[in-house]
Design a protein around this motif. Structure first.
Motif, PDB file in Angstrom:
ATOM      1  N   ALA A  31       0.821  -1.203   0.000  1.00 29.69           N
ATOM      2  CA  ALA A  31       0.000   0.000   0.000  1.00 29.69           C
ATOM      3  C   ALA A  31       0.858   1.258   0.000  1.00 29.69           C
ATOM      4  O   ALA A  31       1.912   1.318   0.637  1.00 29.69           O
ATOM      5  N   TYR A  33       0.439   5.838  -0.160  1.00 33.43           N
ATOM      6  CA  TYR A  33      -0.489   6.929   0.106  1.00 33.43           C
ATOM      7  C   TYR A  33       0.157   8.270  -0.232  1.00 33.43           C
ATOM      8  O   TYR A  33       1.371   8.416  -0.152  1.00 33.43           O
ATOM      9  N   TYR A  48      -4.716   6.966  -2.559  1.00 34.27           N
ATOM     10  CA  TYR A  48      -4.020   5.816  -2.016  1.00 34.27           C
ATOM     11  C   TYR A  48      -4.010   4.705  -3.071  1.00 34.27           C
ATOM     12  O   TYR A  48      -4.728   4.763  -4.072  1.00 34.27           O
ATOM     13  N   ASN A  50      -3.718   0.329  -2.870  1.00 31.16           N
ATOM     14  CA  ASN A  50      -3.506  -0.832  -2.008  1.00 31.16           C
ATOM     15  C   ASN A  50      -2.710  -1.937  -2.687  1.00 31.16           C
ATOM     16  O   ASN A  50      -2.343  -2.912  -2.051  1.00 31.16           O
ATOM     17  N   GLY A  58      -8.902   9.606  -1.695  1.00 32.96           N
ATOM     18  CA  GLY A  58      -8.957   9.868  -0.274  1.00 32.96           C
ATOM     19  C   GLY A  58      -9.921  10.990   0.049  1.00 32.96           C
ATOM     20  O   GLY A  58     -10.946  11.154  -0.610  1.00 32.96           O
ATOM     21  N   GLY A  96       0.867  -4.017   4.840  1.00 31.75           N
ATOM     22  CA  GLY A  96      -0.363  -4.771   4.673  1.00 31.75           C
ATOM     23  C   GLY A  96      -1.473  -3.946   4.069  1.00 31.75           C
ATOM     24  O   GLY A  96      -1.324  -2.756   3.788  1.00 31.75           O
ATOM     25  N   LEU A  97      -2.586  -4.581   3.899  1.00 32.00           N
ATOM     26  CA  LEU A  97      -3.740  -3.950   3.283  1.00 32.00           C
ATOM     27  C   LEU A  97      -4.727  -3.407   4.313  1.00 32.00           C
ATOM     28  O   LEU A  97      -5.721  -2.804   3.960  1.00 32.00           O
ATOM     29  N   ARG A  98      -4.458  -3.632   5.606  1.00 25.43           N
ATOM     30  CA  ARG A  98      -5.374  -3.110   6.615  1.00 25.43           C
ATOM     31  C   ARG A  98      -5.126  -1.635   6.841  1.00 25.43           C
ATOM     32  O   ARG A  98      -3.985  -1.178   6.835  1.00 25.43           O
ATOM     33  N   GLY A  99      -6.196  -0.897   7.111  1.00 26.60           N
ATOM     34  CA  GLY A  99      -6.055   0.524   7.382  1.00 26.60           C
ATOM     35  C   GLY A  99      -5.234   0.802   8.614  1.00 26.60           C
ATOM     36  O   GLY A  99      -4.698   1.889   8.769  1.00 26.60           O
ATOM     37  N   ALA A 100      -5.117  -0.169   9.506  1.00 25.80           N
ATOM     38  CA  ALA A 100      -4.381   0.035  10.743  1.00 25.80           C
ATOM     39  C   ALA A 100      -2.904  -0.308  10.628  1.00 25.80           C
ATOM     40  O   ALA A 100      -2.166  -0.156  11.580  1.00 25.80           O
ATOM     41  N   ASP A 101      -2.461  -0.766   9.480  1.00 26.07           N
ATOM     42  CA  ASP A 101      -1.045  -1.123   9.350  1.00 26.07           C
ATOM     43  C   ASP A 101      -0.151   0.102   9.460  1.00 26.07           C
ATOM     44  O   ASP A 101      -0.513   1.179   8.989  1.00 26.07           O
ATOM     45  N   THR A 102       1.003  -0.059  10.055  1.00 27.51           N
ATOM     46  CA  THR A 102       1.933   1.038  10.268  1.00 27.51           C
ATOM     47  C   THR A 102       2.331   1.669   8.951  1.00 27.51           C
ATOM     48  O   THR A 102       2.714   0.976   8.010  1.00 27.51           O
ATOM     49  N   GLN A 103       2.246   2.982   8.899  1.00 27.08           N
ATOM     50  CA  GLN A 103       2.656   3.708   7.706  1.00 27.08           C
ATOM     51  C   GLN A 103       4.048   4.295   7.903  1.00 27.08           C
ATOM     52  O   GLN A 103       4.368   4.813   8.974  1.00 27.08           O
TER      53      GLN A 103
ATOM     54  N   TYR B  36       1.279   8.481  16.145  1.00 30.36           N
ATOM     55  CA  TYR B  36       2.440   8.884  15.368  1.00 30.36           C
ATOM     56  C   TYR B  36       3.022  10.165  15.950  1.00 30.36           C
ATOM     57  O   TYR B  36       2.314  10.973  16.559  1.00 30.36           O
ATOM     58  N   PHE B  46       5.808   6.217  13.312  1.00 30.70           N
ATOM     59  CA  PHE B  46       5.041   5.373  14.219  1.00 30.70           C
ATOM     60  C   PHE B  46       5.649   5.378  15.619  1.00 30.70           C
ATOM     61  O   PHE B  46       6.856   5.298  15.780  1.00 30.70           O
ATOM     62  N   GLN B  49       1.009   1.220  18.941  1.00 25.83           N
ATOM     63  CA  GLN B  49      -0.324   0.828  18.502  1.00 25.83           C
ATOM     64  C   GLN B  49      -0.917  -0.158  19.492  1.00 25.83           C
ATOM     65  O   GLN B  49      -0.195  -0.975  20.073  1.00 25.83           O
ATOM     66  N   GLY B  91      -7.604   3.251  12.985  1.00 21.40           N
ATOM     67  CA  GLY B  91      -7.554   2.556  11.708  1.00 21.40           C
ATOM     68  C   GLY B  91      -8.830   1.796  11.443  1.00 21.40           C
ATOM     69  O   GLY B  91      -9.330   1.068  12.294  1.00 21.40           O
ATOM     70  N   SER B  92      -9.345   1.959  10.199  1.00 19.22           N
ATOM     71  CA  SER B  92     -10.542   1.217   9.837  1.00 19.22           C
ATOM     72  C   SER B  92     -10.189   0.301   8.681  1.00 19.22           C
ATOM     73  O   SER B  92      -9.043   0.226   8.280  1.00 19.22           O
ATOM     74  N   SER B  93     -11.152  -0.423   8.199  1.00 18.37           N
ATOM     75  CA  SER B  93     -10.857  -1.480   7.238  1.00 18.37           C
ATOM     76  C   SER B  93     -10.515  -0.942   5.861  1.00 18.37           C
ATOM     77  O   SER B  93      -9.887  -1.616   5.073  1.00 18.37           O
ATOM     78  N   GLY B  94     -10.941   0.290   5.564  1.00 29.48           N
ATOM     79  CA  GLY B  94     -10.686   0.830   4.241  1.00 29.48           C
ATOM     80  C   GLY B  94      -9.658   1.930   4.300  1.00 29.48           C
ATOM     81  O   GLY B  94      -9.656   2.758   5.177  1.00 29.48           O
ATOM     82  N   PHE B  95      -8.769   1.998   3.358  1.00 30.29           N
ATOM     83  CA  PHE B  95      -7.726   3.021   3.337  1.00 30.29           C
ATOM     84  C   PHE B  95      -8.315   4.421   3.304  1.00 30.29           C
ATOM     85  O   PHE B  95      -7.787   5.326   3.900  1.00 30.29           O
ATOM     86  N   GLN B  96      -9.389   4.591   2.597  1.00 34.54           N
ATOM     87  CA  GLN B  96      -9.911   5.937   2.412  1.00 34.54           C
ATOM     88  C   GLN B  96     -10.495   6.498   3.691  1.00 34.54           C
ATOM     89  O   GLN B  96     -10.818   7.648   3.770  1.00 34.54           O
ATOM     90  N   LEU B  98      -8.891   6.580   6.633  1.00 34.06           N
ATOM     91  CA  LEU B  98      -7.870   6.981   7.587  1.00 34.06           C
ATOM     92  C   LEU B  98      -7.892   8.484   7.785  1.00 34.06           C
ATOM     93  O   LEU B  98      -7.831   9.231   6.832  1.00 34.06           O
TER      94      LEU B  98
END
Lengths: 114, 110
Positions: A31, A33, A48, A50, A58, A96-103, B36, B46, B49, B91-96, B98
């Motif tokens: 991913a 952004y 973004y 993925n 966004g 990863g593909l999760r929104g919570a993954d460290t950026q 962050y 980071f 978490q 964090g949610s399931s979709g990137f958009q 965030l």
């Protein structure tokens, strides 16, 4: 050193000109952004991706386009720059593909549109 | 969309413990809470978490109550180099979805 590189570091651009901000990562992250950061507004997501070949919009996508031809590169294009696009632009990636993954963020590009 | 609310700024002195609280009332079941840190002229990096209860690493602790509607970043014995902006991200399931928000500007004085 592994990470994200952005180019240019800074740029002054005349309104109406086309500009591409470059972003490259060598971590093989799926991913990527693009954010813009303006005083008092924090970081706002522009576009973004993925995975290579797919992109999404966004929070503030208008006036910007992106492409993801391969895993490593994620350029941001301003087709016809306007003064309101004056900002600091950050590219980021995550494994990863999760929104919570460290950026992981690049150093940023400071863009001034006159 | 899990919106977060943080104090705009905080002041502290070297050696003190700093606690920054973030409110996220509509956090979803699958959401994680991530913090962050951003120094001037650099991209965010980071810190920590968590999902629930308490998480600790070498730089900070994160406290999350059972209802998960808020979280507190704790920085023990801050130094001048901890002066930065701190962002709470849910964090949610979709990137958009965030949303970084405006963050908390921490100023540490001698």
């Amino acid at each position: 050193i592994a990470g994200i590189t952005q180019a240019p570091t800074s740029q002054i651009l005349a309104a109406g000109r086309r500009m591409t901000l470059r972003c490259t990562q060598d971590m093989r992250h799926n991913a990527m952004y693009w954010y813009r950061q303006d005083l008092g507004l924090g970081l706002r997501l522009i576009h973004y991706s993925n995975t290579a070949g797919t992109t999404g919009k966004g929070e503030v996508p208008d006036g910007y386009s992106v492409s993801r031809a391969n895993t490593d590169d994620f350029p941001l294009t301003l087709a016809s720059a306007v003064p309101s696009q004056t900002s600091v632009y950050f590219c980021a990636s995550s494994e990863g593909l999760r929104g919570a993954d460290t950026q992981y963020f690049g150093p940023g590009t400071r863009l001034t549109v006159l | 969309l899990a919106k977060t609310t943080q104090p705009i700024s905080m002041d502290s002195y070297e050696g003190q413990e700093v606690n920054i609280t973030c409110s996220h009332n509509n956090i979803a079941t699958n959401d994680y809470i991530t913090w962050y840190q951003q120094f001037p002229s650099q991209g965010p990096r980071f810190i920590i978490q968590g999902y629930k209860t308490k998480v600790t690493n070498e730089v900070a602790s994160l406290f999350i109550p059972a209802d998960r509607k808020s979280s507190t970043l704790s920085l023990p014995r801050v130094s001048l180099s901890d002066t930065a902006v701190y962002y709470c991200l849910v964090g949610s399931s979709g990137f958009q979805k965030l949303v970084f928000g405006t963050g908390t500007r921490l100023l540490v004085s001698p």
